[in-house]
Enzyme design. Structure first.
Site, mmCIF file in Angstrom:
data_model
loop_
_atom_site.group_PDB
_atom_site.id
_atom_site.type_symbol
_atom_site.label_atom_id
_atom_site.label_comp_id
_atom_site.label_asym_id
_atom_site.label_seq_id
_atom_site.Cartn_x
_atom_site.Cartn_y
_atom_site.Cartn_z
ATOM 1 N N ASP A 231 0.880 -1.163 0.000
ATOM 2 C CA ASP A 231 0.000 0.000 0.000
ATOM 3 C C ASP A 231 0.920 1.215 0.000
ATOM 4 O OD1 ASP A 231 -2.036 1.806 0.074
ATOM 5 O OD2 ASP A 231 -3.092 0.898 1.771
HETATM 6 C C1 BGC Z 1 -4.832 3.601 0.106
HETATM 7 C C2 BGC Z 1 -4.964 2.636 -1.056
HETATM 8 C C3 BGC Z 1 -4.772 3.388 -2.346
HETATM 9 C C4 BGC Z 1 -3.420 4.060 -2.328
HETATM 10 C C5 BGC Z 1 -3.123 4.878 -3.570
HETATM 11 C C6 BGC Z 1 -3.539 4.377 0.048
HETATM 12 O O1 BGC Z 1 -3.520 5.373 1.001
HETATM 13 O O2 BGC Z 1 -4.885 2.881 1.317
HETATM 14 O O3 BGC Z 1 -6.225 2.020 -1.017
HETATM 15 O O4 BGC Z 1 -4.915 2.516 -3.428
HETATM 16 O O5 BGC Z 1 -3.370 4.957 -1.235
HETATM 17 O O6 BGC Z 1 -3.885 6.017 -3.598
#
Ligand code: BGC
Length: 758
Positions: A231
């Site tokens: 993530d």
């Molecule tokens: C979120 C993800 C997301 C990623 C990119 C993270 O903060 O938890 O779900 O895909 O950011 O934006």
């Protein structure tokens, strides 16, 4: 391709390999020009495409191109319709293909442990089967278009408080049966191209370093062959991450860790073959995307907007409809109240936020009807009270046939990054609903929210229509449902408790504690409420229709099976009304009736099917169940196990309402250990008629009083009461040897155990 990738890995320098394992910016993988390795782009979703708009001339990662917002995760799950969700995936896949996006960052597949989680609107359900099946359908839809997905957030990312550092402490059985199960179903059924590892720790280990979960279980047990990315910002120690099976760090961390990884390889702390494995998976992903890319793909916003509307129709849940107040008649004089009628809430905040071209409001959708008047009543933005607005709405409610109040949670109430503090709607809305129902007895409440809310007015209103966050087509879809142009067919993918304090995670859900103990274990959602026989506001699986359905006789093709066999369950569903509609047939299994030796929920969802039935149509529905419908995760053998015994297969309206059931006896092909041993107790043995017959003489010998004996034995027996059954109930086979004063011998016991097991 294999050979090409192998050759490339050989040609890459150590430095290049390390750099490849981290993004090149917020959304791209690295390019290695020297070797012609291209960079590909990933983008957020998953309720639409959130692709950064580089052409907007800004570097703002939050500026995204215009796209279509489909119903959010919770709404899609409420459809209980895998085909429908596959169609959403296909539409999003088309958009990604046309916009040259290699993979969309979704679906979000975490279990809704608490109604408070700020991202509940993105997630599907409190139930792992529903959640896993919906995720799998979404993935197969997107991937059928030659575009990848990123199943996220793996795993146990069930809250937003301290989301980067909290530790989900989960017992093995709950982990397997609930929190991993939802991912297991999606991985096994739909083979996502990528999986995104979560921010949090699980049982003390950061997910981005969690070898057991990222490699031993995800890959070795479930057969996942794709790429694991972090993530955004979830990496703590890239050296440990690479060794654990984390392939790609996202986004670009400005080489913060590259030198550490290089050093670790050089001094032997990290095996270069571990690094090569990550590089291989990254290259496989990149070239898969390149090979599947279609330069000529296009997509059409208007068409997708119409799809978003049609999908939304299928997700709306009718929670209450007394006196058939719904559907409204075209000539009803109707007052619509609420800021949300003009500015709908149809998606959540955070990384899934779509930059929509057009959004249907309810008022826009009802322009054709001159019998409608509108009063704002309250703002859609906050909990502010405006005396004039409030009282105008109440006054206007006196003079109309029916009132529709469009209530919901303002944007700020639920969003990625933080959790809710409570489960209530803004006070002004609750007060207005109460006040309006004092002056008009035909009140309909439409709800726009991503997660359960309390409803202190539930008994005062005639109808409730839960639209969740239903995407940009919400206005037209809601208007259609209100006026009967469509027939609501959604079902709740989560329980609505009466109050937050009833939720099983209530005590352990906190923003102040980093170590979160999942003390409720496997008893999440309805598994808890039904075990506690606790009244809820609306149970899991609940939802009404304008049609009336009934069920015919239920049958199974066997009454006895081994756990490597299957059972087919059939039942007729009948639409008893003149209105075509869809029913969700829900199949649950109640375990080990009546003598289960393992703690099990009252019933668990094991299959579901949504069926369309024309007026007065009758259709036969069938399901095939295998071992997974009966098994639990047995921590003694670290495997799924079916306890021998009777199982009730139930067709239900929802988690609390059984329509029909059949009992099937299921035996494990291979018992995990001999069924009987020295510690087997009388009660358990007597429950099995065959075993009872064999063991009876053994216990009789123990109880039988020799007339020549002195009276001490009799005194002892009397002390336990006169009922030998009670006296014997918990007696083990070895107690009999130890306590029978030599009447029953050790050899007797051994021989008996042997016979019982044979
Ligand atoms: C979120 C993800 C997301 C990623 C990119 C993270 O903060 O938890 O779900 O895909 O950011 O934006």
């Amino acid at each position: 391709m294999d050979t090409k990738i192998k050759t490339l890995i050989k040609k890459l320098t150590l430095e290049e390999k390390v750099s490849l394992c981290s993004g090149s910016d917020f959304w791209h993988t690295k390019e290695i020009e020297r070797l012609g390795i291209p960079s590909v782009m990933v983008s957020d979703g998953p309720s639409g495409l959130r692709k950064q708009d580089y052409e907007a001339g800004t570097n703002n990662v939050n500026t995204s191109i215009k796209a279509v917002c489909f119903p959010t995760g919770v709404s899609l799950a409420a459809s209980f319709d895998e085909d429908l969700v596959r169609r959403v995936g296909e539409a999003i896949g088309d958009e990604c293909q046309a916009e040259n996006v290699a993979a969309i960052l979704g679906p979000g597949n975490n279990i809704k442990r608490s109604p408070l989680c700020g991202r509940n609107f993105e997630y599907y359900s409190e139930d792992p089967l529903l959640s896993g099946k919906i995720a799998a359908a979404f993935i197969s839809g997107v991937q059928s278009k030659g575009v990848g997905t990123s199943l996220k957030h793996f795993c146990a990312n069930n809250q937003e408080f301290r989301r980067n550092s909290y530790d989900s402490r989960i017992d093995e059985r709950a982990l397997r049966e609930i929190y991993l199960k939802t991912f297991e179903i999606a991985v096994r059924e739909s083979h996502p191209w990528t999986v995104m590892c979560a921010y949090n720790l699980v049982n003390g280990v950061q997910m981005s370093e969690n070898k057991r979960l990222l490699t031993d279980i995800l890959r070795n047990e479930w057969g996942f062959t794709g790429l694991v990315m972090s993530d955004w910002g979830a990496v703590r120690d890239r050296v440990k991450g690479i060794a654990a099976g984390l392939d790609l760090e996202m986004p670009y961390s400005y080489d913060a860790y590259d030198s550490l990884v290089i050093e670790a390889v050089k001094d032997g702390r990290l095996d270069e073959s571990d690094l090569d494995r990550c590089v291989k998976r990254i290259l496989e992903f990149v070239y898969k995307a390149v090979e599947n890319h279609n330069d000529e793909a296009v997509w059409n916003k208007e068409e997708h907007h119409l799809i978003a509307r049609d999908i939304a129709n299928e997700c709306i849940v009718l929670l209450k409809n007394e006196e058939k107040v719904l559907p409204l008649r075209n000539d009803d004089h109707v007052l619509i109240i609420g800021g949300f009628a003009r500015t709908p809430r149809f998606q959540g905040g955070g990384s899934s936020h779509i930059n929509c071209g057009s959004v249907d409001s309810i008022l826009y959708a009802l322009q054709w009807n001159s019998k409608i008047i509108f009063e704002e009543g309250f703002s859609a933005k906050d909990d502010s009270y405006d005396e004039a607005r409030f009282s105008h709405a109440v006054k206007a409610a006196k003079d109309v046939d029916k009132v529709v109040i469009v209530a919901g949670l303002p944007d700020l109430y639920e969003c990625e990054g933080y959790d809710r503090d409570h489960m209530d709607l803004p006070k002004v809305q609750n007060n207005l609903i109460e006040a309006v129902s004092e002056v008009n007895s035909h009140v309909v409440v439409v709800l726009e929210n991503g997660s359960p809310v309390t409803m202190p007015w539930v008994d005062r209103v005639e109808a409730i229509l839960e639209t969740y966050l239903c995407g940009e087509g919400v206005g037209v879809a809601t208007a259609r449902a209100l006026y009967g142009k469509s027939n609501p067919s959604g079902r709740l993918p989560e329980t609505f408790p009466q109050r937050l304090e009833d939720n099983p995670s209530y005590i352990d859900f906190s923003g102040d504690i980093t170590r979160i103990e999942y003390r409720e274990g496997i008893f999440t959602g309805y598994r808890y409420y039904s075990k506690r026989k606790m009244p809820v506001l609306f149970p899991f699986g609940y939802g009404l229709s304008y049609s009336t359905f009934s069920y015919g006789l239920m049958s199974t093709d066997t009454e006895k099976m081994k756990d490597d066999e299957t059972v087919e369950v059939s039942i007729d569903v009948i639409n008893d009304s003149m209105i075509p509609g869809k029913e969700v047939v829900q199949l649950y299994v109640e375990a080990g009736i009546p003598n289960t030796k393992v703690r099990r929920p009252v019933r668990e969802l094991r299959a579901f099917k949504k069926v369309f039935l024309d007026a007065h149509e009758r259709r036969s529905i069938s399901f095939i169940l295998d071992k997974s419908a009966f098994a639990y995760y047995d921590t003694d053998i670290s495997d799924w196990y079916v306890e021998p015994g009777d199982y009730k297969i139930e067709i239900c309206k929802n988690a609390d309402e059984v329509i029909a059931y059949k009992t099937v006896n299921v035996m494990p092909k291979k018992p995990k250990k001999p069924l009987y041993d020295e510690n087997s107790v009388y009660k358990d043995i007597m429950e099995n008629p065959n075993a009872a017959k064999i063991a009876k003489p053994y216990f009789d010998k123990y109880l039988f009083k020799d007339p020549d004996e002195d009276s001490t034995d009799e005194v002892a027996t009397e002390a336990f009461g006169s009922d030998p059954e009670i006296f014997l109930r918990d007696t083990t086979l070895r107690n009999v040897v130890n306590m029978s004063f030599g009447k029953v011998t050790y050899e007797d016991m051994k021989e008996l155990i042997d016979r019982l097991n044979r």
